[in-house]
Design a protein around this motif. Structure first.
Motif, PDB file in Angstrom:
ATOM      1  N   PRO A 157       0.817  -1.224   0.000  1.00  0.00           N
ATOM      2  CA  PRO A 157       0.000   0.000   0.000  1.00  0.00           C
ATOM      3  C   PRO A 157       0.848   1.270   0.000  1.00  0.00           C
ATOM      4  CG  PRO A 157      -0.852  -1.577   1.589  1.00  0.00           C
ATOM      5  CD  PRO A 157       0.459  -2.117   1.108  1.00  0.00           C
ATOM      6  N   ASN A 158       0.635   2.140  -0.985  1.00  0.00           N
ATOM      7  CA  ASN A 158       1.439   3.363  -1.057  1.00  0.00           C
ATOM      8  C   ASN A 158       1.152   4.311   0.102  1.00  0.00           C
ATOM      9  OD1 ASN A 158      -1.081   4.318  -1.797  1.00  0.00           O
ATOM     10  ND2 ASN A 158      -0.516   4.768  -3.913  1.00  0.00           N
ATOM     11  N   VAL A 159      -0.045   4.208   0.704  1.00  0.00           N
ATOM     12  CA  VAL A 159      -0.382   5.062   1.843  1.00  0.00           C
ATOM     13  C   VAL A 159       0.595   4.824   3.001  1.00  0.00           C
ATOM     14  CG1 VAL A 159      -2.128   5.586   3.570  1.00  0.00           C
ATOM     15  CG2 VAL A 159      -2.810   5.200   1.218  1.00  0.00           C
ATOM     16  N   ILE A 160       0.943   3.567   3.252  1.00  0.00           N
ATOM     17  CA  ILE A 160       1.880   3.243   4.328  1.00  0.00           C
ATOM     18  C   ILE A 160       3.245   3.870   4.038  1.00  0.00           C
ATOM     19  CG2 ILE A 160       3.114   1.368   5.473  1.00  0.00           C
ATOM     20  CD1 ILE A 160       0.729  -0.390   5.119  1.00  0.00           C
ATOM     21  N   SER A 178      -9.849   9.081   5.511  1.00  0.00           N
ATOM     22  CA  SER A 178      -8.965   9.336   4.374  1.00  0.00           C
ATOM     23  C   SER A 178      -8.267   8.061   3.898  1.00  0.00           C
ATOM     24  CB  SER A 178      -7.925  10.381   4.750  1.00  0.00           C
ATOM     25  OG  SER A 178      -7.231   9.992   5.913  1.00  0.00           O
ATOM     26  N   ILE A 179      -7.721   7.281   4.836  1.00  0.00           N
ATOM     27  CA  ILE A 179      -7.029   6.046   4.464  1.00  0.00           C
ATOM     28  C   ILE A 179      -8.011   5.065   3.828  1.00  0.00           C
ATOM     29  CG2 ILE A 179      -5.853   4.006   5.373  1.00  0.00           C
ATOM     30  CD1 ILE A 179      -4.522   5.816   7.440  1.00  0.00           C
ATOM     31  N   PHE A 214      -0.993  12.316   3.805  1.00  0.00           N
ATOM     32  CA  PHE A 214      -0.448  11.168   4.539  1.00  0.00           C
ATOM     33  C   PHE A 214       0.989  11.438   4.988  1.00  0.00           C
ATOM     34  CE2 PHE A 214      -3.795   9.551   1.778  1.00  0.00           C
ATOM     35  CZ  PHE A 214      -4.613   8.968   2.728  1.00  0.00           C
ATOM     36  N   ILE A 215       1.733  12.202   4.187  1.00  0.00           N
ATOM     37  CA  ILE A 215       3.080  12.596   4.608  1.00  0.00           C
ATOM     38  C   ILE A 215       2.997  13.504   5.834  1.00  0.00           C
ATOM     39  CG2 ILE A 215       5.141  13.906   3.941  1.00  0.00           C
ATOM     40  CD1 ILE A 215       4.660  12.936   1.072  1.00  0.00           C
ATOM     41  N   ALA A 223      -2.080   0.862  14.554  1.00  0.00           N
ATOM     42  CA  ALA A 223      -3.450   0.582  14.113  1.00  0.00           C
ATOM     43  C   ALA A 223      -3.651   0.939  12.640  1.00  0.00           C
ATOM     44  CB  ALA A 223      -4.442   1.356  14.982  1.00  0.00           C
ATOM     45  N   ALA A 224      -3.021   2.020  12.186  1.00  0.00           N
ATOM     46  CA  ALA A 224      -3.124   2.410  10.777  1.00  0.00           C
ATOM     47  C   ALA A 224      -2.484   1.362   9.886  1.00  0.00           C
ATOM     48  CB  ALA A 224      -2.467   3.771  10.551  1.00  0.00           C
TER      49      ALA A 224
END
Length: 391
Positions: free
Chosen positions: A31-34, A126-127, A274-275, A358-359
């Protein structure tokens, strides 16, 4: 010797890193979010408190929910509201109520327990919305339920924040303050409905007359930011205001005209959220209250899965789809950060570590939700089509 990096150079390097991480996420199927959050954690010392980054991230999250709101016209939203409240109240009881009791059981005082319960309550809108989009699950049968639950949480979370701000600031938060807050939410929603039915009723005709794409971008993003900003001005969430702004325009015939204009700007700005989220996480010296941390992480995952399984069934979903929904709502994010910012000392460090873990776990469960569901319930059987032969 400390060298000051020009803002323009810093912005360019961050955008190049976003490209590289996005490309890397495709290659390693991660996942790019991570990766964006990890980048924020790594760059925290260099860019923490950067006003330009913060502003750009606000635009990204506002446009994400503006586009989500476009999918829900007033009639559809009204139908969803009637169905989601049992699952929403169950979510409050399990994710906030039981977490509060767990903290009390570990010897924390009531205010601290309520604050941590608030941190563990809300799924990251958002995530979750970003992952729904990235994994092409927007059309899935559980998506409407997930989005409805996120909206319910976005209505409850500002109330939690307002109560905590009233108490932690030393002032008394009385019943009248709560009624005023609820009145603001109702007023903002009613305002959106009235504008959607009057001012924006013939909005499609206006868009057709605008040939210059620059003017169209200014108009549409201006509407999204203005209503999101109005929500902030009223002490509510900009996410809620942006969603309502999208809902105002959902009444027009072809929402594709709006989506095509806003989507490129959203795709550019959203990774910055996210950053920035990563830069707000402070680990401190070591991990405090390890036993409580492990207990809360375990329970918060179980709570959300139960909300999906039970709440999904109450919403009208099948057992399979409800379970998949529960696995998809375990991430914590922006509201948890806002609430954690009200904490001090060890509790703030504890909350930051909880949010990151948790995220990450929530995002991994989201990614694996279809496979885990198939493992438990078996692969879904393809329905056979009955072909009728003429004569």
């Amino acid at each position: 010797m400390h060298v000051e990096v020009p803002t323009l150079l810093g912005a360019g390097l961050v955008l190049l890193l976003i490209f590289w991480l996005g490309f890397l996420s495709i290659k390693i199927k991660f996942p790019n979010v991570i990766l964006y959050i990890l980048l924020g954690i790594v760059l925290a010392d260099a860019i923490h408190g950067n006003e330009i980054l913060h502003f750009a991230s606000e635009i990204g999250i506002v446009l994400l929910f503006f586009l989500l709101g476009l999918e829900f016209n007033i009639k559809r939203l009204g139908g969803i509201a009637k169905k989601i409240w049992p699952a929403g109240l169950l979510d409050v009881a399990l994710s906030l109520g039981i977490s509060l009791l767990i903290c009390l059981g570990f010897g924390l005082d009531l205010l601290t327990s309520f604050l941590i319960g608030g941190v563990t309550y809300a799924t990251s809108s958002s995530i979750t919305a970003k992952l729904l989009d990235d994994t092409s699950r927007m059309a899935n049968s559980e998506t409407e339920f997930i989005l409805a639950l996120l909206i319910f949480e976005d209505l409850v979370a500002p109330v939690i924040v307002a109560v905590l701000m009233g108490v932690t600031s030393g002032g008394e938060f009385q019943t009248v303050d709560l009624l005023i807050l609820v009145g603001k939410i109702i007023g903002l929603t009613v305002g959106a409905i009235i504008l959607g039915k009057t001012l924006f009723k013939r909005f499609e005709e206006l868009l057709e007359k605008i040939d210059d794409e620059d003017f169209k971008i200014a108009l549409l993003i201006g509407i999204a930011l203005s209503y999101g900003g109005l929500a902030l001005y009223l002490g509510l969430s900009e996410v809620l205001g942006a969603f309502l702004a999208g809902m105002m325009l959902a009444e027009i015939g072809k929402i594709e005209r709006v989506e095509q204009t806003v989507l490129p700007v959203k795709d550019l700005m959203l990774p910055l959220f996210f950053i920035y989220f990563g830069t707000t996480i402070e680990f401190g010296d070591g991990v405090p209250k390890v036993g409580l941390l492990i207990t809360l992480i375990g329970w918060s995952l179980v709570a959300k899965i139960l909300v999906g399984m039970i709440g999904g069934r109450l919403y009208g979903l099948s057992k399979r789809v409800s379970f998949r929904a529960g696995l998809s709502i375990c991430s914590r994010g922006e509201f948890s950060v806002v609430i954690a910012a009200l904490a001090t000392g060890v509790i703030k460090v504890f909350s930051g570590i909880y949010i990151v873990i948790a995220a990450f776990i929530g995002m991994m469960l989201f990614e694996r939700a279809p496979q885990i569901t198939n493992l438990i319930y078996g692969k879904p059987k393809k329905k056979k089509k009955n072909l009728k032969v003429p004569g």
